[in-house]
Scaffold this motif. Sequence first.
Motif, PDB file in Angstrom:
ATOM      1  N   VAL A   1       5.494   4.194   0.696  1.00 51.37           N
ATOM      2  CA  VAL A   1       4.883   2.945   1.151  1.00 51.37           C
ATOM      3  C   VAL A   1       4.368   3.107   2.580  1.00 51.37           C
ATOM      4  N   THR A   2       3.103   2.704   2.804  1.00 53.35           N
ATOM      5  CA  THR A   2       2.515   2.775   4.139  1.00 53.35           C
ATOM      6  C   THR A   2       2.291   1.401   4.748  1.00 53.35           C
ATOM      7  N   GLN A   3       2.201   0.358   3.888  1.00 55.73           N
ATOM      8  CA  GLN A   3       2.034  -1.003   4.398  1.00 55.73           C
ATOM      9  C   GLN A   3       2.680  -2.000   3.453  1.00 55.73           C
ATOM     10  N   PHE A   4       3.225  -3.052   4.045  1.00 49.07           N
ATOM     11  CA  PHE A   4       3.787  -4.176   3.296  1.00 49.07           C
ATOM     12  C   PHE A   4       3.321  -5.428   4.018  1.00 49.07           C
TER      13      PHE A   4
ATOM     14  N   THR B   1       0.860  -1.178   0.000  1.00 44.41           N
ATOM     15  CA  THR B   1       0.000   0.000   0.000  1.00 44.41           C
ATOM     16  C   THR B   1       0.897   1.228   0.000  1.00 44.41           C
ATOM     17  N   PHE B   2       0.555   2.201  -0.837  1.00 39.58           N
ATOM     18  CA  PHE B   2       1.361   3.417  -0.918  1.00 39.58           C
ATOM     19  C   PHE B   2       0.484   4.614  -1.203  1.00 39.58           C
ATOM     20  N   ARG B   3       1.006   5.783  -0.863  1.00 43.26           N
ATOM     21  CA  ARG B   3       0.320   7.059  -1.114  1.00 43.26           C
ATOM     22  C   ARG B   3       0.567   7.443  -2.576  1.00 43.26           C
ATOM     23  N   THR B   4      -0.491   7.700  -3.277  1.00 47.07           N
ATOM     24  CA  THR B   4      -0.390   7.948  -4.711  1.00 47.07           C
ATOM     25  C   THR B   4       0.079   9.358  -5.055  1.00 47.07           C
ATOM     26  N   ARG B   5      -0.007  10.284  -4.129  1.00 49.07           N
ATOM     27  CA  ARG B   5       0.383  11.668  -4.427  1.00 49.07           C
ATOM     28  C   ARG B   5       1.702  12.086  -3.777  1.00 49.07           C
ATOM     29  N   MET B   6       2.446  11.123  -3.272  1.00 53.28           N
ATOM     30  CA  MET B   6       3.753  11.448  -2.690  1.00 53.28           C
ATOM     31  C   MET B   6       4.716  11.826  -3.806  1.00 53.28           C
ATOM     32  N   PRO B   7       5.672  12.714  -3.520  1.00 51.47           N
ATOM     33  CA  PRO B   7       6.668  13.068  -4.532  1.00 51.47           C
ATOM     34  C   PRO B   7       7.401  11.821  -5.026  1.00 51.47           C
TER      35      PRO B   7
ATOM     36  N   PRO C   1      -2.151  -3.175 -19.193  1.00 56.61           N
ATOM     37  CA  PRO C   1      -0.828  -3.164 -18.564  1.00 56.61           C
ATOM     38  C   PRO C   1      -0.392  -1.741 -18.219  1.00 56.61           C
ATOM     39  N   SER C   2       0.223  -1.613 -17.044  1.00 57.82           N
ATOM     40  CA  SER C   2       0.672  -0.309 -16.564  1.00 57.82           C
ATOM     41  C   SER C   2       2.001  -0.458 -15.830  1.00 57.82           C
ATOM     42  N   THR C   3       2.781   0.611 -15.838  1.00 57.16           N
ATOM     43  CA  THR C   3       4.031   0.649 -15.096  1.00 57.16           C
ATOM     44  C   THR C   3       3.877   1.628 -13.951  1.00 57.16           C
ATOM     45  N   LEU C   4       4.272   1.204 -12.750  1.00 61.10           N
ATOM     46  CA  LEU C   4       4.198   2.037 -11.560  1.00 61.10           C
ATOM     47  C   LEU C   4       5.603   2.253 -11.027  1.00 61.10           C
ATOM     48  N   HIS C   5       5.872   3.471 -10.611  1.00 61.17           N
ATOM     49  CA  HIS C   5       7.154   3.827  -9.995  1.00 61.17           C
ATOM     50  C   HIS C   5       6.827   4.354  -8.600  1.00 61.17           C
ATOM     51  N   VAL C   6       7.361   3.681  -7.565  1.00 59.09           N
ATOM     52  CA  VAL C   6       6.990   4.014  -6.194  1.00 59.09           C
ATOM     53  C   VAL C   6       8.236   4.190  -5.323  1.00 59.09           C
ATOM     54  N   PRO C   7       8.445   5.373  -4.760  1.00 52.15           N
ATOM     55  CA  PRO C   7       9.521   5.540  -3.778  1.00 52.15           C
ATOM     56  C   PRO C   7       9.146   4.795  -2.488  1.00 52.15           C
ATOM     57  N   PHE C   8      10.120   4.222  -1.819  1.00 54.68           N
ATOM     58  CA  PHE C   8       9.829   3.517  -0.577  1.00 54.68           C
ATOM     59  C   PHE C   8       9.253   4.451   0.479  1.00 54.68           C
ATOM     60  N   ALA C   9       9.565   5.736   0.400  1.00 51.63           N
ATOM     61  CA  ALA C   9       9.011   6.705   1.348  1.00 51.63           C
ATOM     62  C   ALA C   9       7.496   6.828   1.225  1.00 51.63           C
TER      63      ALA C   9
ATOM     64  N   PHE D   1      -7.627   6.169  -7.499  1.00 49.95           N
ATOM     65  CA  PHE D   1      -7.027   6.081  -6.168  1.00 49.95           C
ATOM     66  C   PHE D   1      -6.311   7.400  -5.861  1.00 49.95           C
ATOM     67  N   PRO D   2      -7.069   8.449  -5.523  1.00 49.95           N
ATOM     68  CA  PRO D   2      -6.468   9.776  -5.370  1.00 49.95           C
ATOM     69  C   PRO D   2      -5.548   9.933  -4.159  1.00 49.95           C
ATOM     70  N   GLU D   3      -5.657   9.078  -3.167  1.00 50.09           N
ATOM     71  CA  GLU D   3      -4.832   9.216  -1.962  1.00 50.09           C
ATOM     72  C   GLU D   3      -3.903   8.021  -1.758  1.00 50.09           C
ATOM     73  N   GLU D   4      -4.444   6.829  -1.859  1.00 53.03           N
ATOM     74  CA  GLU D   4      -3.692   5.632  -1.516  1.00 53.03           C
ATOM     75  C   GLU D   4      -4.212   4.450  -2.329  1.00 53.03           C
ATOM     76  N   MET D   5      -3.305   3.530  -2.677  1.00 57.74           N
ATOM     77  CA  MET D   5      -3.738   2.317  -3.350  1.00 57.74           C
ATOM     78  C   MET D   5      -2.910   1.135  -2.874  1.00 57.74           C
ATOM     79  N   THR D   6      -3.468  -0.052  -3.041  1.00 59.36           N
ATOM     80  CA  THR D   6      -2.788  -1.288  -2.683  1.00 59.36           C
ATOM     81  C   THR D   6      -2.609  -2.107  -3.946  1.00 59.36           C
ATOM     82  N   ILE D   7      -1.403  -2.636  -4.138  1.00 65.57           N
ATOM     83  CA  ILE D   7      -1.116  -3.496  -5.278  1.00 65.57           C
ATOM     84  C   ILE D   7      -0.720  -4.873  -4.760  1.00 65.57           C
ATOM     85  N   VAL D   8      -0.871  -5.876  -5.627  1.00 68.91           N
ATOM     86  CA  VAL D   8      -0.474  -7.239  -5.294  1.00 68.91           C
ATOM     87  C   VAL D   8       0.653  -7.639  -6.224  1.00 68.91           C
TER      88      VAL D   8
END
Length: 163
Positions: free
Chosen positions: A106-109, A46-52, A96-104, A64-71
């Motif tokens: 991430v709110t849940q693993f 789970t991560f915040r979608t609007r984080m830098p 198909p989509s590509t997501l780029h997520v900074p670890f900062a 998912f304007p604030e947060e989303m969970t991926i599997v």
Amino acid sequence: MTDQTPESLIPYDEIVQDALRAVVGRVLGEVEQTGGLPGEHHFYITFRTRMPGVSIPKHLLERFPEEMTIVIQHRFWDLKVEEDNFTVGLSFGGVPSTLHVPFAAVTQFHDPAVEFALTFQANAEEMPLEEHEEAGNDAPEVAAAEPKEDGSNVVSVDFTRKK
């Protein structure tokens, strides 16, 4: 006489949060190196979608304007892990989509195969998150699992400052 804890000049909470997020990076890095998940392991992230630094397709940001969970289980590709972020290909509604997520961000693993979970607390300046029901990407094909022991390995970190 009051019992007040002095405010620390060392940001222990940030240091611990960074160290725990590094666990997520190490686990994903091992999956990248081996080219797949071992055994029954799979991850809900789970991560915040609007984080830098977060980069997701516009239609997902609208959904998912604030947060989303991926599997990350059977249907993922091109997992690339760097020191402070990861990139992964996933399918959403067959697209198909590509997501780029900074670890900062991430709110849940959570790895339900072994009931291991990390929960990262939001910064005080951030808005509270809305509840969500399920992961955003296409559901993995899940085989029936045998009952697991109730030996939970959940780590929750809660840093609150006394003032």
